[in-house]
Design a protein around this motif. Structure first.
Motif, PDB file in Angstrom:
ATOM      1  N   ASP A 184      42.566  19.731  38.523  1.00 53.60           N
ATOM      2  CA  ASP A 184      43.033  21.100  38.757  1.00 53.60           C
ATOM      3  C   ASP A 184      41.887  22.061  38.427  1.00 53.60           C
ATOM      4  N   TRP A 185      41.356  22.693  39.453  1.00 54.53           N
ATOM      5  CA  TRP A 185      40.213  23.583  39.265  1.00 54.53           C
ATOM      6  C   TRP A 185      40.622  25.048  39.096  1.00 54.53           C
ATOM      7  N   THR A 186      41.927  25.335  39.074  1.00 54.86           N
ATOM      8  CA  THR A 186      42.336  26.742  39.023  1.00 54.86           C
ATOM      9  C   THR A 186      41.908  27.408  37.719  1.00 54.86           C
ATOM     10  N   LEU A 187      41.963  26.677  36.604  1.00 55.77           N
ATOM     11  CA  LEU A 187      41.524  27.272  35.340  1.00 55.77           C
ATOM     12  C   LEU A 187      39.998  27.397  35.283  1.00 55.77           C
ATOM     13  N   ILE A 188      39.308  26.516  35.973  1.00 59.18           N
ATOM     14  CA  ILE A 188      37.847  26.659  36.051  1.00 59.18           C
ATOM     15  C   ILE A 188      37.520  27.966  36.776  1.00 59.18           C
ATOM     16  N   ALA A 189      38.271  28.245  37.822  1.00 58.79           N
ATOM     17  CA  ALA A 189      38.078  29.506  38.548  1.00 58.79           C
ATOM     18  C   ALA A 189      38.379  30.709  37.653  1.00 58.79           C
ATOM     19  N   ARG A 190      39.378  30.589  36.786  1.00 58.26           N
ATOM     20  CA  ARG A 190      39.712  31.710  35.889  1.00 58.26           C
ATOM     21  C   ARG A 190      38.578  31.979  34.899  1.00 58.26           C
ATOM     22  N   ILE A 191      37.886  30.926  34.486  1.00 62.28           N
ATOM     23  CA  ILE A 191      36.721  31.137  33.618  1.00 62.28           C
ATOM     24  C   ILE A 191      35.679  31.959  34.364  1.00 62.28           C
ATOM     25  N   LYS A 192      35.417  31.578  35.604  1.00 61.86           N
ATOM     26  CA  LYS A 192      34.419  32.298  36.398  1.00 61.86           C
ATOM     27  C   LYS A 192      34.838  33.743  36.655  1.00 61.86           C
ATOM     28  N   GLU A 193      36.136  33.987  36.773  1.00 62.26           N
ATOM     29  CA  GLU A 193      36.619  35.340  37.055  1.00 62.26           C
ATOM     30  C   GLU A 193      36.624  36.233  35.819  1.00 62.26           C
ATOM     31  N   ASN A 194      36.467  35.631  34.655  1.00 61.50           N
ATOM     32  CA  ASN A 194      36.489  36.384  33.405  1.00 61.50           C
ATOM     33  C   ASN A 194      35.229  37.254  33.318  1.00 61.50           C
TER      34      ASN A 194
END
Length: 333
Positions: A184-194
């Motif tokens: 699940d890469w959705t939380l990885i994307a949230r890190i990048k969006e931070n």
């Protein structure tokens, strides 16, 4: 442009994962030729380094052509991890990486690897002490959390950045998942969006084709991708991904002659680095992957894993070359 400290990795680097019993110098040599931009050693036990264990010390072997190269360490004791980082820094790698993601019981039950996901204050403290003890860039590889109820990687990423790590790689599974299910890469994307995050964030998990690499690059916005199991027996994947990202076309898969050339290179290095007996033995795990998709290959695979010297293996590989000359091997793996 992805940079780890002063290490320039280009626009979208492809990283070779630090896989135990796989990412040794012979394997890294063929992956470097295959286009890997940053590679890591197998993960190394901090306790093993401190005890001067032969196997752990041997894993510190790095070569100039591999650069940039990182040494990955794991352990559950902060003092031992600091001491092992100092030992590792002495062989002059380009960076030190800390493993907070290994899920296997032998590691996690000793309070190392993914076990630190259950004790974030200790993870942060350990990382901080390692950052303080070396002038090399320190990076971290971890997972989303221990289980579905503790997916705290977005907060953890901030805290690790705040104490000085220079890049973070996240495997898109929890420890409980091991390697099952889908990443699940959705939380990885949230890190990048931070907006607070400014270090490179690399994604890891399930990248097994150029098409998926492009899809995940665009969908999740990561700074680069780490490739692990898909490179075993197929080191060409790195350059295939690069060509696909640049031109939108996947190159033809390696023909039989190319597969045999790389297999022989891998075998030769394995023997030179590990010695005849161990070099031959440890190559046996790679033959199925190098020749995956080739029709009626089982008899040759059986002979290859039973061969006990380099000359015999090369003779069998030459037979394979003649038998399968001109046959296209399927791209899908």
């Amino acid at each position: 442009m992805a940079k780890i400290g002063n290490i320039d990795l280009g626009d979208f680097p492809l990283l070779l994962a630090p896989m135990e019993d796989v990412s040794d110098p012979p394997f890294r040599a063929v992956c470097k030729e295959g286009g890997a931009d940053l590679m890591y050693t197998e993960f190394i036990s901090s306790e093993g380094l401190i005890r001067d264990a032969v196997k752990s010390r041997q894993k510190l072997d790095i070569f100039e052509y591999e650069r940039p190269i990182g040494i990955q360490l794991f352990g559950g004791d902060i003092g031992n991890m600091v001491q092992s980082a100092e030992i590792a820094a002495a062989v002059n790698p380009d960076l030190i990486d800390i493993n907070y993601g290994c899920p296997v019981k032998a590691v996690a039950c000793k309070g190392a690897g993914a076990a630190l996901l259950q004790d974030i204050p200790k993870m942060v403290k350990m990382t901080e002490e390692i950052v303080k003890c070396t002038s090399l860039p320190v990076t971290v590889k971890t997972r989303l959390g221990w289980d579905d109820n503790s997916k705290n990687i977005v907060e953890v990423a901030e805290r690790l950045q705040d104490i000085g790590i220079k890049a973070l790689t996240v495997h898109g599974r929890t420890r409980v998942q091991m390697y099952k299910g889908s990443a699940d890469w959705t939380l990885i994307a949230r890190i990048k969006e931070n907006p607070r995050m400014h270090i490179p964030i690399f994604g890891n998990g399930d990248i097994d084709s150029p098409q998926k690499a492009l899809e995940y690059k665009n969908k999740y916005g990561v700074d680069g991708i780490m490739i692990g199991r898909a490179a075993i027996g197929y080191p060409w994947i790195f350059n295939e991904v690069k060509q696909y990202l640049k031109h939108g076309e996947r190159p033809l898969p390696p023909d039989v002659a190319e597969r045999i050339r790389v297999t022989k290179k891998h075998l030769d290095f394995s023997i030179r680095w590990k010695g005849d007996r161990l070099g031959i033995f440890e190559m046996r795990r790679h033959y199925t992957n190098y020749f995956k998709g080739m029709p009626d290959f089982k008899p040759y695979r059986t002979r290859l894993v039973e061969a006990d010297n380099e000359s015999e293996v090369n003779t069998i590989l030459d037979e394979v070359s003649e038998k399968y000359a001109g046959i296209m091997v399927p791209t899908e793996r």
